[in-house]
Design a protein around this motif. Structure first.
Motif, short mmCIF file in Angstrom:
data_model
loop_
_atom_site.label_atom_id
_atom_site.label_comp_id
_atom_site.label_asym_id
_atom_site.label_seq_id
_atom_site.Cartn_x
_atom_site.Cartn_y
_atom_site.Cartn_z
N VAL A 321 0.82 -1.22 0.00
CA VAL A 321 0.00 0.00 0.00
C VAL A 321 0.86 1.28 0.00
O VAL A 321 0.60 2.19 -0.80
N PRO A 322 1.89 1.39 0.86
CA PRO A 322 2.69 2.63 0.83
C PRO A 322 3.28 2.91 -0.56
O PRO A 322 3.38 4.07 -0.97
N THR A 323 3.66 1.86 -1.31
CA THR A 323 4.22 2.07 -2.66
C THR A 323 3.14 2.59 -3.60
O THR A 323 3.38 3.50 -4.40
N VAL A 324 1.92 2.02 -3.52
CA VAL A 324 0.81 2.51 -4.35
C VAL A 324 0.54 3.98 -4.03
O VAL A 324 0.34 4.81 -4.93
N VAL A 325 0.55 4.31 -2.74
CA VAL A 325 0.29 5.69 -2.31
C VAL A 325 1.37 6.63 -2.87
O VAL A 325 1.09 7.75 -3.29
N GLU A 326 2.61 6.13 -2.90
CA GLU A 326 3.72 6.92 -3.46
C GLU A 326 3.48 7.23 -4.94
O GLU A 326 3.72 8.33 -5.41
N VAL A 327 2.97 6.24 -5.68
CA VAL A 327 2.74 6.40 -7.12
C VAL A 327 1.53 7.29 -7.40
O VAL A 327 1.58 8.18 -8.25
#
Length: 929
Positions: A321-327
């Motif tokens: 989830v944190p990576t998706v939020v970053e993108v």
């Protein structure tokens, strides 16, 4: 991605969803939406479930997604084909600098069965823009004619395709052939027809342009990649997956080259975690119906690929989830805000799924053990696993295949079809009514071109408080302007027919803003004894449609007197004002994060859906009711005024649902005049209820009299639904609640007395069960229901324990006396009084425990004429002597049935055969020992 006001959609699945009212002509003429002529937008879309279902394709190729972003530009009766094509060509070739020789355009090649010729106008525009003739290609209806649904606006479209290979080759033969080398990137739809119910096409009164280009595919082209998953929208997520699992890095392989489906798993997980993040943030949580069910399937599909193919430990999905939020977080800040909540929801659902899988495996094992040889796996068990546990079908097939068993597919399909038919039954039933109450696009255009004015419905707000506190509704006279029946405008409708009536003015409230429509009747002036019943009232494109049964011929031009059912209207007003009070109270008690998700007001009750962190507690329910009671006691004035939408949106703490509002908009404020709310820096809306609302309301809050919440449950994780009643119904609910509380107290007291009789304790247990049912199903305050349910649960446990203890005590006494009577016999066969089969079995068990080498069979005649049978065989006598066979032999003698295992068995039969059964029991035992 949560659709607004369109119950037929699971998710927003195209950029055009929000503009549907414009295409259908039903948009309110005073709304912001109606003012649009040219629009550009980027729309979050989800295609899974329903008509556009890409779920099973995701992962197999490199370009299908469940969540994607759709870029669009729109013309509503403004520019058309020439401008749309030239703007698209300019953007792609001059702004994005995509080589022209790699682009191919398609146009509609005509359809003789529909009498449609080829869209040569579109072809000529492309040629004029400099596209070579070899790159301009005609295609049939299925490729180049777009339709919104089975009926409604539609038209030819032109698509722009991109050739990834290029190099001066001519790739025209690969367009629309499913080649991964040549893909469509932009679709330009020219809405110029309407598909009628009969299937024919009619020209639309206004032409529109709807274009759609997937951001993911465009980025692939601009970043010079061959796959959407190779762009920076996905690579950070794929890298994060690799770090969290035990397989090689992502290589972009598909089909047979993708050994073990590892690359497919990467794509599935990367795609699905984006969808989960976006949906959960927008208030769609994994659940059991509609969009929530589809999201549950998406989550479970991702979890399976994580564990079965990527061999990742639980928790990988949430860790992405944190990576998706970053993108995506910069474009959609709401993702950043809800990151922790998204991770919690994913983790909880993953844990629930893994435990369901375990339960499912156990059920399959147990069912297979009980099956007769060479039979098929029962469809109802598979359907229950699939429907209740969410157990994937392919996994059921796989597990059965491993055991050499197949599923009864025909019976399973029948169950699935039956379920689909049941679910489809609801909405279709209401479609017939729409033909008289929902104006179609052609009728709306005809009304406007004939200068038929939209309905003045301001008289619905014309009511005052009389001297003695009673509501006085102003009378309303109107002229019939047009009649509507079977989707056509008519000047006259005959007696006995149902139709829609359009008037110049009305005091009837049309169903909107979550409030039910008024009911009542019309009287033709000068004809007081003929009533035309008004069954429902609807709003369509600014026209109010009264659904009427014409008891006599009704004509345009008739003068009518309108009579609203005042009792029903007043009840709706009471419940709508109470809904605003409830909304305010929930926010006061549960916190500012409590957002309204929907509401429905009827004369009988009110329903309110809202965001919540968890189930609402008993104390919170009591506090919410207390806040409402305080506002009722204060009997404050309800202030209402129409103000410009721009001004209204500035109000701090204003409560509004996420939907289109007309301009000017109506503000409803409790206790504070609207002009005070609108002053700069006013915080009045933070201290009281201030909402945008078109509904009808009380003029003083005291008339609500009372409010109690009679139901509260979580619809899906994070969204709660409360149902409340007001006035006399609320008082009645409290009185019934008090009566039930007294009954529960009475049972509690009797339970504390020393009861030694099993039937007496069983009756008490039965009484607790009946009370539990009544508390569950009766309209009483929800806080009280929760309290009583807690008490009754404890009482049921106490009663069950007491019954078990008394049964054990009785069984021990009976076993002791039987042992004394038959001391140390290898077989004991006898009759004994016992109140139930459970007690009889316990007597048998005790006897065998006291005398381990003894086999026992006991019969117990009942008052009903039935004889109970229970037996147990000593382990020393196995396998020669079987308890099941013994019980079957004995009960068959009494014309009954029995069953069990080699060690213990039970059954029953008729009293007439009891003596013969005792003889059979002894003979059977002697033959085996």
């Amino acid at each position: 991605v949560r659709p607004r006001g369109d119950p037929r959609l699971l998710f927003v699945n195209a950029g055009m969803n929000q503009f549907k009212p414009i295409f259908l002509g039903t948009v309110h003429p005073r709304s912001e939406l109606a003012q649009h002529r040219r629009v550009v937008n980027s729309q979050k879309c989800v295609r899974a479930g329903g008509k556009h279902n890409d779920l099973e394709d995701v992962g197999r190729d490199t370009y299908h997604h469940t969540f994607f972003e759709m870029l669009g530009n729109w013309s509503f009766g403004d520019y058309f084909k020439e401008e749309a094509c030239s703007m698209a060509w300019e953007l792609l070739t001059e702004v994005y600098k995509i080589p022209r020789d790699r682009l191919y355009v398609t146009y509609f090649g005509g359809d003789s069965s529909l009498g449609l010729s080829a869209d040569e106008e579109c072809r000529d525009i492309w040629l004029h823009l400099g596209v070579p003739a070899s790159h301009v290609l005609p295609f049939p209806l299925k490729d180049n004619f777009w339709e919104m649904g089975d009926t409604g606006p539609c038209g030819p479209c032109t698509e722009i395709h991109y050739d990834y290979v290029g190099g001066g080759r001519n790739a025209a033969a690969l367009v629309n052939q499913g080649s991964p080398d040549v893909v469509e990137i932009w679709n330009l739809v020219f809405m110029q027809y309407s598909r009628e119910v009969e299937g024919n096409l009619r020209p639309l009164p206004q032409h529109h342009v709807d274009t759609g280009m997937g951001l993911e595919r465009l980025v692939t082209v601009l970043q010079n990649k061959r796959s959407n998953y190779d762009t920076d929208l996905f690579t950070p997520i794929l890298d994060a997956i690799h770090k969290g699992c035990r397989v090689p890095k992502y290589q972009g392989l598909v089909g047979d080259a993708d050994v073990g489906r590892v690359n497919m798993a990467y794509r599935v997980v990367a795609d699905h975690v984006r969808t989960l993040c976006v949906c959960i943030t927008d208030g769609i949580y994994p659940g059991f119906s509609g969009a929530e069910l589809v999201l549950r399937q998406i989550l479970r599909r991702a979890v399976r690929f994580c564990s079965e193919v990527l061999h990742a430990p639980p928790g990988l999905l949430a860790s992405l989830v944190p990576t998706v939020v970053e993108v995506l977080g910069d474009a959609y800040p709401e993702l950043t805000k809800n990151k922790d909540q998204i991770m919690d929801v994913i983790n909880e659902n993953e844990a629930a799924f893994l435990s369901s899988l375990e339960r499912g495996r156990n059920i399959i094992e147990r069912t297979v053990q009980q099956m007769e040889p060479s039979t098929k796996f029962p469809a109802e068990v598979a359907w229950s696993l699939y429907g209740n546990l969410g157990f994937p079908l392919d996994l059921i097939d796989l597990m059965l295949e491993e055991k050499g068993i197949s599923l009864d597919s025909a019976a399973f399909t029948e169950l699935a079809l039956g379920d689909a038919k049941r679910k489809a039954g609801g909405p279709q039933a209401g479609q017939l009514k729409d033909t008289n109450t929902c104006l179609d696009v052609h009728s709306l255009a005809h009304l406007r071109s004939s200068y038929v004015p939209t309905t003045d419905d301001s008289p619905k707000y014309a009511y005052t408080l009389g001297q003695h506190g009673q509501y006085e509704f102003s009378p309303c006279q109107a002229t019939v302007l047009m009649l509507y029946r079977d989707q056509s405008l008519q000047k006259e409708v005959g007696a006995g027919q149902r139709c829609g009536v359009i008037l110049d003015r009305t005091n009837f409230y049309a169903e909107q803003g979550g409030q039910d429509s008024d009911q009542g009747y019309m009287i033709r002036l000068g004809q007081q004894d003929v009533l035309f019943p008004v069954e429902s009232v609807h709003l369509s494109g600014g026209y109010v449609i009264h659904e009427v049964i014409a008891v006599e011929t009704l004509r345009a031009g008739d003068q009518v007197q309108l009579c609203v059912d005042e009792a029903q209207r007043l009840a709706c007003m009471t419940n709508h004002t109470a809904t605003h009070m409830l909304n305010f109270a929930l926010r006061q008690v549960l916190g500012d994060h409590t957002e309204q998700r929907g509401s429905h007001v009827t004369a009988e009750r009110l329903r309110f859906d809202f965001d919540t962190k968890g189930p609402v507690t008993v104390e919170q329910l009591q506090q919410v009711e207390q806040v409402v009671q305080d506002v009722i006691k204060q009997n404050v004035a309800v202030h209402m005024a129409e103000v410009p939408l721009k001004l209204a949106r500035r109000v701090q703490g204003l409560r509004a649902v996420d939907e289109e509002y007309p301009d000017p908009v109506r503000i409803v404020s409790l206790g504070v005049p609207v002009e005070s709310v609108l002053t700069c820096d006013s915080e009045a809306a933070l201290q009281t209820s201030v909402e945008l609302c078109c509904g009808t309301h009380l003029l003083q809050t005291g008339a609500v009299e009372d409010l109690t919440i009679i139901s509260e449950r979580q619809l899906v994780k994070g969204i709660s639904r409360v149902i409340a009643v007001t006035g006399g119904q609320a008082r009645q609910a409290r009185e019934v609640g008090q009566c039930l509380a007294m009954e529960v107290d009475s049972v509690s007291l009797r339970m504390k007395q020393r009861i030694t009789s099993i039937p007496e304790m069983q009756n008490l247990s039965k009484e607790v069960g009946q009370l539990t049912k009544m508390v569950c199903n009766t309209a009483i305050p929800q806080w009280q229901r929760k309290e009583l349910q807690t008490i009754l649960k404890a009482l049921q446990r106490t009663a069950n324990t007491a019954v078990r203890k008394l049964e054990l005590q009785q069984a021990e006494e009976k076993a002791q006396s039987l042992l004394t009577k038959h001391s140390n016999q290898p077989v004991i066969i006898d009759t004994v009084p016992a109140d139930s089969l459970s007690i009889l079995m316990k007597v048998v068990n005790h006897l065998c425990d006291m005398s381990p080498g003894t086999s026992v069979l006991l019969l117990s005649p009942q008052v009903s004429g039935e004889v109970l049978c229970a037996c147990q065989v000593s382990k020393n006598c196995l396998p020669m002597f079987s308890a099941a066979d013994w019980a079957v032999a004995v009960c068959t003698q009494m014309e009954g049935k029995a069953g069990g295992s080699p060690i213990v068995a039970k059954g029953s039969g008729k009293a007439e055969g009891m003596q013969g059964a005792l003889t059979t029991a002894l003979e059977f035992a002697q033959s085996k020992l």
